[in-house]
Write an enzyme that holds these catalytic residues in place. Structure first.
Site, short mmCIF file in Angstrom:
data_model
loop_
_atom_site.label_atom_id
_atom_site.label_comp_id
_atom_site.label_asym_id
_atom_site.label_seq_id
_atom_site.Cartn_x
_atom_site.Cartn_y
_atom_site.Cartn_z
N ASN A 1 47.77 32.85 37.65
CA ASN A 1 48.01 34.13 36.95
C ASN A 1 49.42 34.64 37.18
O ASN A 1 50.09 35.12 36.26
CB ASN A 1 47.02 35.20 37.45
CG ASN A 1 45.67 35.09 36.78
OD1 ASN A 1 45.50 34.35 35.80
ND2 ASN A 1 44.70 35.82 37.29
N PHE B 1 42.88 44.41 42.49
CA PHE B 1 42.38 43.44 41.51
C PHE B 1 43.59 42.86 40.79
O PHE B 1 44.54 43.58 40.49
CB PHE B 1 41.45 44.12 40.51
CG PHE B 1 40.19 44.65 41.11
CD1 PHE B 1 39.01 43.93 41.02
CD2 PHE B 1 40.18 45.88 41.78
CE1 PHE B 1 37.84 44.42 41.58
CE2 PHE B 1 39.01 46.37 42.33
CZ PHE B 1 37.83 45.64 42.24
N GLU B 2 43.51 41.58 40.46
CA GLU B 2 44.70 40.91 39.93
C GLU B 2 45.15 41.46 38.58
O GLU B 2 46.28 41.24 38.18
CB GLU B 2 44.47 39.40 39.86
CG GLU B 2 43.36 39.00 38.92
CD GLU B 2 42.72 37.67 39.31
OE1 GLU B 2 42.53 37.43 40.52
OE2 GLU B 2 42.42 36.89 38.41
N ASN B 3 44.27 42.15 37.86
CA ASN B 3 44.70 42.73 36.58
C ASN B 3 45.52 44.01 36.76
O ASN B 3 46.00 44.57 35.80
CB ASN B 3 43.48 43.02 35.69
CG ASN B 3 42.53 44.03 36.30
OD1 ASN B 3 42.49 44.19 37.52
ND2 ASN B 3 41.77 44.71 35.47
N GLY B 4 45.66 44.48 38.02
CA GLY B 4 46.50 45.65 38.26
C GLY B 4 45.76 46.86 38.82
O GLY B 4 46.38 47.86 39.18
#
Lengths: 249, 249, 249, 249
Positions: free
Chosen positions: C50, D52-55
């Site tokens: 990612n 979380f990796e989405n921000g």
């Protein structure tokens, strides 16, 4: 219209506005270019977009007078208020057509110095680049704005804060210089008088320039501001903070 | 102006910056005295452009030793710069400049509101605020208001720094004056003009530091000294609220 | 899931991604068939994490050939990777990995609201949306609502992309379904389960593509086919509004 | 309490929760680690922060069940909702104490494969890294979560998606592995049984592991979930979507 009806700085604002084409993305500075951007929007370039190095993007001038680009009236009503890195990234991507910069010293290649210089009294420290060096490096073209004084026009600037033309330049470079005396074409490394402001002679300009100037034989005169243009400027800078006859810096 | 004041107070040994001056007039006189004459103490200067100092902070914020850029080629800022190196592009394109990471010991950022954990909402002008907050070893948040945590959580996209990066939170309304805070305070321009005039001489600066720093025990006294109508004159009373954004799941 | 559908439809020759599957169950069957057996056509795959694919987009967004990172050392993704090179740190630290810029031909982003110029407000989940929008040669904004420009200008910090970077704006409420849109639509999870089950075989996938893509002329038909109560079931009716932010100057 | 009163996945959630210390910054995944994070917050680690990796950054679990980390309930009430690059930058800076990752295959060095493998029938393509490779590279330590099946425990994984221990690693690496059969200590490159789940023998674990295991002579049993812990889990995953006895992926 006689020269007495407008100041030299008002004329410079008008000349700056004329450097903006409709639909262009403009890296706007403070002072005269800011007024020039607003004037261009109000006249021939209604679709121009203005970027400010602090992250603001506007498609209309601020509603109130601003001292700095971070002042609240410059944010209210903006299209976007991002960070410095974001707008500099757009500049670096090549998304900015034209940027305005000023300098304390200039040389024939359009190099500008706003960092430090040397006088008989020793070193003089200036404020530094700010965003000028970035605009000079990365904009599609630059328009330079200067006080026209002999000590500012040097064969070689003491320090290159904002690079002009140099071998290996990948993009952009100075296109036009607007001074208190005239407008100059700096494209491709030339330095040629384009128009003289009303009442200014070529001899006068040459005397105020520390290196030899090129000029066309039949030099045009800089088109003076029209009434609408002056109205706009005086509405935007009602106290003459930037366009009055006394220079503030 | 804050740079100049710290320098004038003898609190600064080294400046890393793109621009040191006063938005009112250009020159920072204390900065000039220190740089030119070592008064009150010698000053080491690391010059940058806005983008390069931004990238230096961003590199630290991203946890990498440097970030590449094209800004600065052809100019003197990047020449023999302690934090900038020219590198080949490993993908065969033109060379880039690597700007080394800059990790401040402390960053102090002023925001509109934060909760007690330091989760901070900031709007309006951003510049390099967020990068500095992420890059620094310690980050101190000063705010107009400490708010209940539900206020911050109502709009997580407005949070510019999560509290676990924040060392301390300080509730200090007007803490950015005389600079502006969007929606809270207008810029008070007179102090910038006054400081610019007064700081021209060492005696003027000393008097100014006495009056505006050393004799000021707290922010309330500062506001009082700005004048009886300071709050009325500077506090924003209008409302121009952001359009509603619904976060309901 | 969208990746998998495009692959299954034979529309994809090459995938550059960190993850291709279905949030409902893991495997993307069409992706597997294409990768493992070349059905319906062979698939070239550029694997990423990612962060590395994010940095590739960010490099393009910043206008640089690459960005350095430490992610990936010791793993197989970066081994012989066409877009990743190991580099010495010019400042003497440990080696870094350079992730080369990735410039999509087109980015399509769905936002809550935009004005007619494409200035777009997005809130909730961001991921790599903004990086993709800045990196792409052309960016298409689809939105729940086209709003008057004053709505966007009321909150310039909410603008994720300025309109001058946007090629086209499309008003398409529910345009992200069956995925969610903060404040507008819940995720419709059943289609993810259904697709996962059906796409296990080529025949199942073909039937699915017929029913849900080829026979669907517009979004309204799609919503109708989701079931008579789809809008009622999926549309967000609650309000949890962002706390007020005052932009008055 | 007998083993029949909870599922193996519920036990794994409890074991995952125990790996989180109070006040830690945790890179949370979906499924079991997400439940483990919520459980840790509700019990011994009330001050843990979840990235979380989405921000998204949260200090409390989502109020409703979520299928993906981008689902609206995971944004509503978050501390911050930034972009992927922002949270990955925090990870790269070294601001994350512990991260959770899963894999399809593991080897004795803790390398995980989620990219592609080979069976008698040929190549099998898996979804890819997602953020796992980044967490494996950059977190202060990692906790791995796996189904314990012989084909998944290989002397050498076919592809290293998420790097385990390797010479020259600068930070982190696998600390603990939680499987359907037991808990394993992977610190410093060891691979040692730490506890066996209730009712599981060492022989059974060794038979399900494709390489030789180390184990203490007096092996403890994994502490089963308490009633409060089970209550929490069943409230968070009421339909057993992640913790039921049938694995979903």
């Amino acid at each position: 219209m006689s020269i007495a009806t407008y100041t030299r700085r008002e004329l410079m604002v008008v000349a700056a506005a004329r450097e903006i084409r409709d639909g262009e993305v403009v890296f706007v500075g403070m002072r005269l270019p800011l007024l020039g951007f607003g004037l261009a929007k109000a006249t021939h370039a209604p679709h121009a977009i203005g970027l400010f190095e602090n992250g603001v993007i506007r498609d209309r001038p601020a509603e109130q007078f601003i001292y700095t680009m971070g002042d609240p009236p410059n944010i209210a009503g903006a299209i976007a208020c991002l960070g410095l890195i974001d707008v500099m990234s757009l500049l670096q991507q090549g998304r900015v057509d034209v940027g305005f910069i000023g300098g304390a010293e200039i040389d024939p290649l359009g190099n500008l110095n706003t960092t430090r210089t040397r006088t008989r009294d020793g070193v003089v420290r200036l404020p530094g680049s700010g965003g000028a060096g970035d605009i000079a490096s990365l904009a599609g073209r630059t328009v330079l704005i200067m006080e026209h004084e002999p000590r500012r026009f040097q064969p070689k600037v003491a320090y290159v804060t904002s690079p002009g033309h140099f071998p290996g330049r990948r993009r952009g470079g100075p296109a036009t210089l607007i001074t208190t005396l005239g407008v100059f074409d700096l494209q491709g490394g030339m330095f040629r008088v384009k128009t003289l402001h009303p009442g200014v002679s070529l001899q006068e300009v040459q005397a105020a320039t520390g290196f030899a100037l090129e000029a066309a034989t039949n030099l045009a005169t800089t088109q003076p501001p029209g009434d609408d243009e002056l109205d706009f400027i005086r509405h935007a800078d009602p106290e003459g903070f930037w366009t009055g006859d006394t220079m503030r810096s | 102006m804050a740079f100049d004041q710290l320098i004038g107070a003898g609190a600064v040994a080294r400046v890393i910056a793109a621009w040191v001056g006063n938005v009112a007039g250009g020159s920072g006189y204390a900065f000039r005295r220190a740089f030119e004459h070592g008064i009150p103490r010698p000053l080491a200067m690391e010059d940058h452009s806005n983008f390069s100092v931004g990238l230096a902070l961003k590199a630290a914020a991203m946890g990498v030793p440097y970030l590449p850029t094209f800004t600065g080629f052809g100019g003197d800022i990047v020449r023999d710069h302690p934090r900038i190196r020219q590198l080949a592009d490993p993908f065969g394109g033109p060379d880039v400049l690597a700007v080394g990471a800059l990790r401040p010991d402390v960053a102090i950022i002023h925001v509109q509101r934060a909760d007690r954990q330091g989760n901070a909402h900031l709007w309006g002008n951003l510049g390099l605020t967020v990068e500095a907050a992420y890059a620094a070893r310690r980050t101190i948040v000063t705010c107009e208001e400490i708010v209940p945590e539900e206020v911050i959580r109502s709009d997580p996209n407005r949070t510019v720094i999560p509290g676990f990066l924040v060392t301390a939170v300080v509730e200090e309304p007007g803490g950015a004056l005389p600079s502006s805070v969007q929606g809270y305070w207008r810029r008070d321009f007179q102090p910038f003009l006054d400081y610019h005039r007064t700081s021209r001489t060492v005696d003027g600066l000393t008097a100014w530091l006495g009056q505006w720093v050393l004799e000021i025990p707290d922010r309330r006294t500062y506001l009082e000294r700005l004048g009886p109508q300071a709050r009325e004159r500077l506090a924003v009373r209008d409302q121009r609220l952001a359009a509603a954004a619904n976060f309901a799941p």
